[in-house]
Design a protein around this motif. Structure first.
Motif, PDB file in Angstrom:
ATOM      1  N   ILE A  47      21.261 -25.368 -13.040  1.00  0.00           N
ATOM      2  CA  ILE A  47      20.023 -24.589 -12.880  1.00  0.00           C
ATOM      3  C   ILE A  47      18.930 -25.451 -12.258  1.00  0.00           C
ATOM      4  O   ILE A  47      18.634 -26.549 -12.736  1.00  0.00           O
ATOM      5  N   THR A  48      18.348 -24.940 -11.184  1.00  0.00           N
ATOM      6  CA  THR A  48      17.174 -25.560 -10.569  1.00  0.00           C
ATOM      7  C   THR A  48      15.969 -24.678 -10.869  1.00  0.00           C
ATOM      8  O   THR A  48      16.026 -23.463 -10.677  1.00  0.00           O
ATOM      9  N   LEU A  49      14.903 -25.308 -11.345  1.00  0.00           N
ATOM     10  CA  LEU A  49      13.695 -24.570 -11.735  1.00  0.00           C
ATOM     11  C   LEU A  49      12.547 -24.970 -10.821  1.00  0.00           C
ATOM     12  O   LEU A  49      12.346 -26.158 -10.560  1.00  0.00           O
ATOM     13  N   GLU A  50      11.801 -23.976 -10.321  1.00  0.00           N
ATOM     14  CA  GLU A  50      10.606 -24.273  -9.517  1.00  0.00           C
ATOM     15  C   GLU A  50       9.371 -23.795 -10.277  1.00  0.00           C
ATOM     16  O   GLU A  50       9.287 -22.630 -10.685  1.00  0.00           O
ATOM     17  N   LEU A  51       8.406 -24.682 -10.443  1.00  0.00           N
ATOM     18  CA  LEU A  51       7.189 -24.350 -11.189  1.00  0.00           C
ATOM     19  C   LEU A  51       6.043 -24.066 -10.222  1.00  0.00           C
ATOM     20  O   LEU A  51       5.871 -24.795  -9.248  1.00  0.00           O
ATOM     21  N   GLY A  52       5.273 -23.016 -10.515  1.00  0.00           N
ATOM     22  CA  GLY A  52       4.186 -22.624  -9.606  1.00  0.00           C
ATOM     23  C   GLY A  52       4.768 -22.202  -8.273  1.00  0.00           C
ATOM     24  O   GLY A  52       4.289 -22.611  -7.216  1.00  0.00           O
ATOM     25  N   GLY A  61      14.824 -20.071  -0.623  1.00  0.00           N
ATOM     26  CA  GLY A  61      15.384 -20.884   0.469  1.00  0.00           C
ATOM     27  C   GLY A  61      16.531 -21.766  -0.007  1.00  0.00           C
ATOM     28  O   GLY A  61      17.570 -21.859   0.649  1.00  0.00           O
ATOM     29  N   LEU A  62      16.359 -22.378  -1.175  1.00  0.00           N
ATOM     30  CA  LEU A  62      17.424 -23.228  -1.715  1.00  0.00           C
ATOM     31  C   LEU A  62      18.617 -22.380  -2.155  1.00  0.00           C
ATOM     32  O   LEU A  62      19.772 -22.763  -1.951  1.00  0.00           O
ATOM     33  N   ALA A  63      18.325 -21.223  -2.736  1.00  0.00           N
ATOM     34  CA  ALA A  63      19.408 -20.351  -3.213  1.00  0.00           C
ATOM     35  C   ALA A  63      20.282 -19.865  -2.053  1.00  0.00           C
ATOM     36  O   ALA A  63      21.507 -19.741  -2.190  1.00  0.00           O
ATOM     37  N   ARG A  64      19.660 -19.608  -0.913  1.00  0.00           N
ATOM     38  CA  ARG A  64      20.430 -19.181   0.275  1.00  0.00           C
ATOM     39  C   ARG A  64      21.386 -20.284   0.712  1.00  0.00           C
ATOM     40  O   ARG A  64      22.499 -20.034   1.137  1.00  0.00           O
ATOM     41  N   ASN A  68      26.316 -22.183  -5.069  1.00  0.00           N
ATOM     42  CA  ASN A  68      26.970 -22.691  -6.279  1.00  0.00           C
ATOM     43  C   ASN A  68      25.965 -23.292  -7.266  1.00  0.00           C
ATOM     44  O   ASN A  68      26.319 -24.094  -8.115  1.00  0.00           O
ATOM     45  N   ARG A  69      24.680 -22.929  -7.115  1.00  0.00           N
ATOM     46  CA  ARG A  69      23.658 -23.321  -8.086  1.00  0.00           C
ATOM     47  C   ARG A  69      22.840 -22.080  -8.432  1.00  0.00           C
ATOM     48  O   ARG A  69      22.790 -21.120  -7.654  1.00  0.00           O
ATOM     49  N   ASN A  70      22.201 -22.132  -9.584  1.00  0.00           N
ATOM     50  CA  ASN A  70      21.304 -21.049 -10.007  1.00  0.00           C
ATOM     51  C   ASN A  70      19.863 -21.512  -9.834  1.00  0.00           C
ATOM     52  O   ASN A  70      19.545 -22.670 -10.109  1.00  0.00           O
ATOM     53  N   CYS A  85      10.817 -11.699  -5.229  1.00  0.00           N
ATOM     54  CA  CYS A  85      11.718 -10.699  -5.843  1.00  0.00           C
ATOM     55  C   CYS A  85      12.228  -9.722  -4.786  1.00  0.00           C
ATOM     56  O   CYS A  85      13.401  -9.342  -4.784  1.00  0.00           O
ATOM     57  N   LYS A  86      11.323  -9.308  -3.898  1.00  0.00           N
ATOM     58  CA  LYS A  86      11.677  -8.324  -2.862  1.00  0.00           C
ATOM     59  C   LYS A  86      12.726  -8.916  -1.911  1.00  0.00           C
ATOM     60  O   LYS A  86      13.709  -8.260  -1.562  1.00  0.00           O
ATOM     61  N   THR A  87      12.543 -10.172  -1.532  1.00  0.00           N
ATOM     62  CA  THR A  87      13.509 -10.822  -0.631  1.00  0.00           C
ATOM     63  C   THR A  87      14.881 -10.910  -1.298  1.00  0.00           C
ATOM     64  O   THR A  87      15.909 -10.639  -0.684  1.00  0.00           O
ATOM     65  N   VAL A  88      14.862 -11.286  -2.575  1.00  0.00           N
ATOM     66  CA  VAL A  88      16.130 -11.391  -3.316  1.00  0.00           C
ATOM     67  C   VAL A  88      16.843 -10.033  -3.344  1.00  0.00           C
ATOM     68  O   VAL A  88      18.061  -9.944  -3.148  1.00  0.00           O
ATOM     69  N   GLU A  89      16.058  -8.971  -3.528  1.00  0.00           N
ATOM     70  CA  GLU A  89      16.651  -7.618  -3.556  1.00  0.00           C
ATOM     71  C   GLU A  89      17.170  -7.232  -2.166  1.00  0.00           C
ATOM     72  O   GLU A  89      18.302  -6.778  -2.027  1.00  0.00           O
ATOM     73  N   GLU A  90      16.338  -7.460  -1.148  1.00  0.00           N
ATOM     74  CA  GLU A  90      16.720  -7.062   0.222  1.00  0.00           C
ATOM     75  C   GLU A  90      17.960  -7.795   0.705  1.00  0.00           C
ATOM     76  O   GLU A  90      18.789  -7.235   1.404  1.00  0.00           O
ATOM     77  N   GLU A  91      18.089  -9.080   0.322  1.00  0.00           N
ATOM     78  CA  GLU A  91      19.225  -9.884   0.804  1.00  0.00           C
ATOM     79  C   GLU A  91      20.374  -9.927  -0.203  1.00  0.00           C
ATOM     80  O   GLU A  91      21.351 -10.652  -0.008  1.00  0.00           O
ATOM     81  N   THR A  92      20.257  -9.183  -1.281  1.00  0.00           N
ATOM     82  CA  THR A  92      21.268  -9.158  -2.350  1.00  0.00           C
ATOM     83  C   THR A  92      21.675 -10.584  -2.768  1.00  0.00           C
ATOM     84  O   THR A  92      22.855 -10.915  -2.848  1.00  0.00           O
ATOM     85  N   ILE A  93      20.678 -11.388  -3.039  1.00  0.00           N
ATOM     86  CA  ILE A  93      20.929 -12.755  -3.510  1.00  0.00           C
ATOM     87  C   ILE A  93      21.162 -12.681  -5.020  1.00  0.00           C
ATOM     88  O   ILE A  93      20.370 -12.077  -5.742  1.00  0.00           O
ATOM     89  N   THR A  94      22.248 -13.289  -5.491  1.00  0.00           N
ATOM     90  CA  THR A  94      22.606 -13.103  -6.901  1.00  0.00           C
ATOM     91  C   THR A  94      22.318 -14.334  -7.773  1.00  0.00           C
ATOM     92  O   THR A  94      22.486 -14.280  -8.987  1.00  0.00           O
ATOM     93  N   ASN A  95      21.910 -15.445  -7.137  1.00  0.00           N
ATOM     94  CA  ASN A  95      21.729 -16.666  -7.925  1.00  0.00           C
ATOM     95  C   ASN A  95      20.254 -17.018  -8.133  1.00  0.00           C
ATOM     96  O   ASN A  95      19.901 -18.199  -8.212  1.00  0.00           O
ATOM     97  N   VAL A  96      19.392 -15.999  -8.217  1.00  0.00           N
ATOM     98  CA  VAL A  96      17.955 -16.232  -8.390  1.00  0.00           C
ATOM     99  C   VAL A  96      17.388 -15.357  -9.496  1.00  0.00           C
ATOM    100  O   VAL A  96      17.725 -14.170  -9.610  1.00  0.00           O
ATOM    101  N   ALA A  97      16.508 -15.950 -10.294  1.00  0.00           N
ATOM    102  CA  ALA A  97      15.682 -15.183 -11.245  1.00  0.00           C
ATOM    103  C   ALA A  97      14.251 -15.686 -11.099  1.00  0.00           C
ATOM    104  O   ALA A  97      14.020 -16.828 -10.673  1.00  0.00           O
TER     105      ALA A  97
END
Ligand SMILES: C[S@@+](CC[C@H](N)C(=O)[O-])C[C@H]1O[C@@H](n2cnc3c(N)ncnc32)[C@H](O)[C@@H]1O
Length: 220
Positions: A47-52, A61-64, A68-70, A85-97
């Motif tokens: 898991i990689t966490l970004e603050l702020g 960008g990293l998830a794309r 093999n990382r969350n 959130c919108k980009t993740v939905e539009e690109e069906t990215i599954t490794n981002v919260a």
């Protein structure tokens, strides 16, 4: 409230990958604390966490680049998180919260050692308000506890005072500085860290500001 913001806040409620815990949901712990891999991502990837994270350019960008990382981005501002959130939905990215919360609450959100890597991208420098600075000792102690031993921390900033301040603070922890530069794009243009620019970073670069970067890990 502006109409656009209201529409975004309403849409935020529909995103399955955005968590907006109330303060009472955090005590004694958020329900996904210690369970992000098993119950949300449904894998055992790091898991990689970004603050702020603002609009989430780094998180997304990293998830794309690394399926093999969350990746989890945290920010207090819902309208900014909407973009990620919108980009993740539009690109069906599954490794981002994304989590709408304060970085102050990371220990309610993550278990000891649950996070493998941490990014702090262009934090507000908070001059005169050390306790609010995302690299103040009170924050670094929280990060040390949620990070896997040896976990890497990255700080990218246009504020050179914050950069020097952080380096001084790290001496008392102590921590090992793995890479440091006061001018990332001049000194290390080929480093992977130079391949993604955040919203604020683009503004600073257009203004001709030098971007400082610090990579470190806490000594155990
Ligand atoms: C200068 S902006 C940088 C945003 C983004 N990382 C970028 O580079 O475009 C700082 C961000 O930190 C967020 N922020 C400030 N204090 C915070 C805190 N205690 N917890 C979470 N987010 C915070 C703000 O809402 C804002 O989006």
């Amino acid at each position: 409230m502006a109409k656009k913001k209201l529409i975004r806040f309403t849409e935020n409620i529909s995103f399955a990958h955005l968590f907006q815990p109330r303060y009472t949901d955090l005590k004694p712990a958020f329900w996904l604390k210690g369970r992000w891999r098993a119950d949300f991502f449904k894998n055992d990837h790091p898991i990689t966490l970004e603050l702020g994270c603002g609009k989430g350019e780094y998180t997304v960008g990293l998830a794309r680049k690394q399926g093999n990382r969350n990746y989890i981005g945290i920010d207090v501002k819902g309208a900014r998180l909407w973009r990620g959130c919108k980009t993740v939905e539009e690109e069906t990215i599954t490794n981002v919260a994304f989590i709408r919360s304060r970085a102050d609450h990371v220990e309610y959100l993550f278990d000891t050692g649950e996070v493998d890597e941490l990014w702090i991208t262009f934090p507000d420098p908070q001059p005169g308000k050390e306790r609010k600075r995302l690299t103040a000792p009170v924050f670094l102690n929280r990060y040390r506890r949620i990070l896997n031993p040896g976990g890497i921390v990255h700080l990218k900033t246009d504020d050179h005072q914050l950069f020097y301040y952080t380096k001084e603070i790290l001496k008392i922890f102590p921590a090992e500085i793995l890479l440091e530069t006061e001018d990332l794009y001049h000194q290390y243009p080929r480093e992977p860290v130079a391949t993604i620019q955040t919203y604020y970073e683009s503004i600073w670069l257009e203004q001709g500001k030098k971007i400082a970067y610090l990579r470190f890990r806490f000594n155990t």
